[in-house]
Design an enzyme around this catalytic site. Structure first.
Site, mmCIF file in Angstrom:
data_model
loop_
_atom_site.group_PDB
_atom_site.id
_atom_site.type_symbol
_atom_site.label_atom_id
_atom_site.label_comp_id
_atom_site.label_asym_id
_atom_site.label_seq_id
_atom_site.Cartn_x
_atom_site.Cartn_y
_atom_site.Cartn_z
ATOM 1 N N CYS A 28 0.195 21.522 -13.963
ATOM 2 C CA CYS A 28 -0.524 21.524 -15.232
ATOM 3 C C CYS A 28 -1.369 22.785 -15.416
ATOM 4 O O CYS A 28 -1.591 23.232 -16.534
ATOM 5 C CB CYS A 28 -1.410 20.283 -15.337
ATOM 6 N N GLN A 35 2.659 -14.024 3.770
ATOM 7 C CA GLN A 35 3.824 -14.346 2.949
ATOM 8 C C GLN A 35 3.537 -15.657 2.211
ATOM 9 O O GLN A 35 2.395 -16.082 2.147
ATOM 10 C CB GLN A 35 5.078 -14.453 3.835
ATOM 11 N N CYS A 92 -3.725 19.822 -11.446
ATOM 12 C CA CYS A 92 -2.683 20.111 -10.455
ATOM 13 C C CYS A 92 -2.002 21.440 -10.782
ATOM 14 O O CYS A 92 -2.109 21.943 -11.900
ATOM 15 C CB CYS A 92 -1.666 18.971 -10.395
ATOM 16 N N CYS A 110 -5.387 17.435 -16.361
ATOM 17 C CA CYS A 110 -4.987 17.422 -14.953
ATOM 18 C C CYS A 110 -5.151 18.814 -14.355
ATOM 19 O O CYS A 110 -4.800 19.814 -14.980
ATOM 20 C CB CYS A 110 -3.528 16.962 -14.840
ATOM 21 N N GLY A 114 11.005 -4.416 8.722
ATOM 22 C CA GLY A 114 11.482 -5.727 8.283
ATOM 23 C C GLY A 114 11.993 -5.742 6.855
ATOM 24 O O GLY A 114 13.100 -6.195 6.581
ATOM 25 N N PHE A 115 11.198 -5.196 5.954
ATOM 26 C CA PHE A 115 11.559 -5.261 4.539
ATOM 27 C C PHE A 115 12.885 -4.557 4.275
ATOM 28 O O PHE A 115 13.758 -5.078 3.574
ATOM 29 C CB PHE A 115 10.444 -4.643 3.683
ATOM 30 N N ASP A 154 0.985 1.433 -1.518
ATOM 31 C CA ASP A 154 1.934 2.533 -1.330
ATOM 32 C C ASP A 154 3.065 2.337 -2.320
ATOM 33 O O ASP A 154 3.346 1.211 -2.727
ATOM 34 C CB ASP A 154 2.539 2.501 0.077
ATOM 35 N N HIS A 204 2.509 16.878 -9.495
ATOM 36 C CA HIS A 204 1.719 16.326 -10.597
ATOM 37 C C HIS A 204 1.588 14.801 -10.467
ATOM 38 O O HIS A 204 0.490 14.252 -10.604
ATOM 39 C CB HIS A 204 2.324 16.670 -11.960
ATOM 40 N N GLY A 241 5.645 -9.732 0.285
ATOM 41 C CA GLY A 241 6.521 -10.559 -0.539
ATOM 42 C C GLY A 241 6.334 -10.390 -2.028
ATOM 43 O O GLY A 241 6.860 -11.173 -2.809
ATOM 44 N N ASP A 249 5.526 1.039 8.212
ATOM 45 C CA ASP A 249 5.970 -0.331 7.981
ATOM 46 C C ASP A 249 6.741 -0.795 9.214
ATOM 47 O O ASP A 249 6.983 -0.027 10.140
ATOM 48 C CB ASP A 249 6.772 -0.448 6.684
HETATM 49 ZN ZN LIG Z 1 -0.796 17.752 -13.386
#
Ligand SMILES: [Zn+2]
Length: 376
Positions: free
Chosen positions: A310, A190, A307, A305, A96-97, A267, A336, A217, A93
């Site tokens: 899990c 914006q 992962c 899941c 600015g934000f 994001d 996860h 924005g 980024d």
């Molecule tokens: Zn998971």
């Protein structure tokens, strides 16, 4: 300027799009979710773990990295990819934000923003030129224009003046970015919640010409209805053949609604931050692992899941390590959550490619907030 970063749209289903952004550091499958690596790390995750969740690209924060450890230092150490051991694409980024959200600690002029560091109170200046320099020093693959993001609610006049300043800064950002093959520069639209201002902003950006376009924005507390209200028309003002990035979004249903409206990239800190506070995102809604009802539960967080959290651990174990404040709790819950967000993206990409996004979306909503999982 011809960037070697290219966007190829491969399928459309309604307004939803899927494709690939190809970069010298690897492909980014879209729609893409970018985990946030604020301080040159996605908190509680090794870079190879982030990659294993399915992430093609990370986001880094100019504001945080310029203050600590400093962009020049990262450059001397080989750039951000080398520094943090992530060799795939990085989007940064513009700073600015985050500078704008310092409120009383900053001063805004036509030139840019001066502000005091939240770390040690030291004085700094960010301008479009300095933001481009910092992002170059970091070695960012996708660079964001320096812009101003007004806090909502604001009057139309204030939003218009702020947007026009951001458009002047966009032109300066483009000049300062220069010709950098292999790196992309994205403009940021914006204009608040006013269609005429959004269109004016999009026209100004298109006249300058960027490799991609962000809808800025939003996700600043306006609520999902207002955000979708803007996304119902704003992406249509942007070029069809360039990636569209919605900054700072969001919850799973925000992400799905944004993709439905033609967004390609997003994001958010939500999956990683929530992982550290015990909030778990699942197909059926949000589960709070600190709740006592999990202490004897042998089931995984989400049986569908794959992962590591899990595959190998019970809710009872994850409850225990969370309550004991063990570091593995943040690691497993973050893993996860990131895995779940990437599963959503993969599901949408496949559904768009097969022309059944509406059906996928209906299934996504139908499966949520049932059983003993707390609703959103
Ligand atoms: Zn998971």
């Amino acid at each position: 300027m011809t960037a070697q970063i290219r966007f190829e749209m491969q399928a459309r289903d309604g307004l939803a799009r899927s494709g690939v952004i190809s970069t010298p550091r690897g492909d980014i499958r879209t729609p893409a979710f970018m985990p946030v690596g604020t301080a040159a790390t996605v908190k509680a995750m090794m870079p190879e773990s982030v990659r294993a969740t399915g992430a093609d690209i990370l986001l880094g924060n100019t504001y945080h990295l310029m203050l600590r450890p400093g962009a020049e230092r990262i450059d001397r150490l080989g750039g951000l990819h080398e520094f943090m051991n992530w060799d795939r694409p990085i989007l940064t980024d513009s700073g600015g934000f985050q500078v704008m959200s310092l409120a009383g600690l900053r001063k805004l002029t036509e030139a840019g923003v001066t502000f005091r560091s939240h770390i040690d109170g030291s004085k700094h200046e960010l301008t479009p030129e300095r933001s481009m320099e910092i992002q170059r020093l970091l070695g960012s693959d996708i660079v964001m224009c320096f812009d101003e993001c007004p806090a909502l609610p604001a009057t139309d006049k204030a939003v218009a003046e702020s947007m026009r300043l951001s458009m002047r800064w966009a032109a300066r950002s483009k000049d300062a970015f220069g010709d950098r093959p292999g790196h992309a520069l994205f403009g940021i639209m914006q204009g608040g919640v006013t269609p005429e201002l959004r269109e004016e902003s999009a026209e100004a950006l298109k006249a300058i010409g960027f490799d991609g376009y962000a809808v800025g924005g939003l996700a600043v507390g306006e609520g999902q209805e207002a955000m979708f209200g803007v996304l119902d028309y704003a992406p249509g003002f942007l070029p069809e053949d360039k990636p569209r990035y919605l900054m700072g979004v969001g919850k799973p249903d925000d992400i799905v609604g944004a993709v439905k409206r033609g967004i390609d990239m997003m994001d958010c800190v939500l999956p990683s931050r929530s992982g550290r506070t015990g909030q778990v995102f699942t197909r059926r809604g949000v589960l709070n692992i600190k709740n006592a009802r999990h202490q004897d539960d042998p089931r995984p967080l989400d049986e569908a899941c794959s992962c590591p959290a899990c595959s190998n651990y019970s809710r009872a174990y994850l409850h225990h390590v969370f309550r004991s404040q063990e570091i593995i709790s943040s690691m497993l819950l973050t893993w996860h959550n990131l895995h779940y967000f990437q599963d959503i993206m993969a599901g949408m990409r496949e559904a768009i490619a097969q022309g059944r996004f509406a059906e996928w979306e209906a299934g996504f909503h139908a499966g949520r907030a049932q059983g003993d999982i707390e609703p959103l």
